[in-house]
Write an enzyme that holds these catalytic residues in place. Sequence first.
Site, short mmCIF file in Angstrom:
data_model
loop_
_atom_site.label_atom_id
_atom_site.label_comp_id
_atom_site.label_asym_id
_atom_site.label_seq_id
_atom_site.Cartn_x
_atom_site.Cartn_y
_atom_site.Cartn_z
NE ARG A 243 -17.89 -27.89 54.15
CZ ARG A 243 -18.31 -29.09 53.85
NH1 ARG A 243 -19.13 -29.73 54.66
NH2 ARG A 243 -17.91 -29.70 52.76
NE ARG B 174 -20.78 -25.77 52.97
CZ ARG B 174 -20.37 -24.87 53.86
NH1 ARG B 174 -19.66 -23.84 53.49
NH2 ARG B 174 -20.65 -25.02 55.14
N PRO B 175 -19.63 -31.08 48.80
CG PRO B 175 -19.39 -31.82 46.60
CD PRO B 175 -20.06 -30.76 47.43
CB ILE B 176 -15.28 -33.80 51.56
CG1 ILE B 176 -15.87 -35.18 51.86
CG2 ILE B 176 -15.84 -32.76 52.51
CD1 ILE B 176 -15.43 -35.72 53.22
CG ASP B 177 -16.08 -34.52 45.08
OD1 ASP B 177 -16.36 -33.50 45.74
OD2 ASP B 177 -16.04 -34.53 43.84
CD GLN B 178 -12.42 -32.44 43.11
OE1 GLN B 178 -11.30 -32.33 42.62
NE2 GLN B 178 -13.33 -33.28 42.63
CG ASP C 6 -17.87 -16.75 53.44
OD1 ASP C 6 -18.76 -17.53 53.05
OD2 ASP C 6 -16.87 -17.11 54.08
CB ILE D 177 -19.37 -20.00 45.63
CG1 ILE D 177 -18.48 -18.96 44.91
CG2 ILE D 177 -18.55 -20.99 46.44
CD1 ILE D 177 -17.48 -19.55 43.94
NE ARG E 65 -19.98 -22.23 62.83
CZ ARG E 65 -19.99 -22.07 61.51
NH1 ARG E 65 -21.07 -21.64 60.90
NH2 ARG E 65 -18.93 -22.33 60.79
#
Length: 424
Positions: free
Chosen positions: A92, A121-125, A307, A329, A399
């Site tokens: 990501r 988990r959009p990336i619009d911002q 997390d 979150i 990861r």
Amino acid sequence: MKKLIINGGKKLSGNVTITGAKNSAVALIPASILADSPVTLEGVPDIQDVHSLIEILNVMNVKTDFDGSTLVIDPTEMVSIPMPSGKIQSLRASYYFMGALLTKYGQGVVGLPGGCFLGPRPIDQHLKGFRALGATVENELGAMYLRTPEEGLVGTRIYLDVVSIGATINVLLAAVKAKGKTIIENAAREPEIIDVATLLNNMGAKIRGAGTDILRIEGVEELHGCRHTVIPDRIEAGTYLALAGAAGSDILVQNVIVEHLEGPLAKMEEMGVPMEIGEDSVRVKEAQSPLKPVDVKTLPYPGFATDLQQPLTPLMLKAVGESSILDTIYAKRVKHIPELVRMGAKARVEGDLILLEGPSKLKGVEVEASDLRAGACLVIAGLMAEGTTTITGVENILRGYDHIVEKLTALGADIKMIEADDDI
């Protein structure tokens, strides 16, 4: 495919040293390509996400030299080519190349990001910020095409509708060379953002306000190479603190920034876990009386980190009474719960609330690490459990956790990693 085999029920003790922050490193590496000379990053964790980013850099003709903790990135002969979609979909944090490529070349083609699935988990911002600076963004066949106008990006005032670490960093990367001043409002305040801003300032950027909710960036024309040390990983530290409380007798967690761990330390203290907090270390001893239940609510920094809710869960199962977790979150971050139930945990999900009844006695079974932090949770549960726990989906754990088998073995754990087709 790999598996972890854990023979649990042993009390662990000794010292463990925390390595550089994964969530910093995966942003610092794309940020480094903005320099016109080599950048040296020290304290880089030896994890799969870092190796994936190095592969992406190599595809773009960036020279790299990684010896396991020091990474030299030389972007002087870098070329702008479409990003390899396979690596993008597995990682990501590769979306940080959007802001970096936009700044360096005025254009970029980046596949849509992957990583652990924890719900939307959009990336619009991110895209809102790029467009505010003057870029055009188009989604063509699953890839993002980013372009700047001929006059380049121009600084402006940007208000992020939600507090987002990723969007804050990506817009920061896009703004460092934009003409004039950029102000990012409602910015995330995480230590990893301060780390990225520190690197960029060392490279010649002019960024003020890192660690607050307003970032001010004066655009500069050039950025140069430098040497930078990655901050310690607060999530790895919190994971080993939870492990120490759940399965340890006396464990010293070293190389930590205590101020970054206020959330988990407060909850462990509330539970009654005995701790000695030093300048850059925390010593956790075995509790001599029953632990108390707690309620955890995840929030943007400086609140309790999302997390860390999964790694803390096994420790909460030792408490006498009902504990709860509300993840504001990522509400869908619950895939560890069915696996814990298979191990004997009294746990359930009601709406967006995780409810835990303790003390729960865990037994070893075969479980799957569906994502990175769920994997950490299951490792701790396996160390607590009676019998043998087999964890599949180990690639997710690798990861984000540097040399986890070696570190746990040094604490006295009976743990080994095998190929799935090996004879156990």
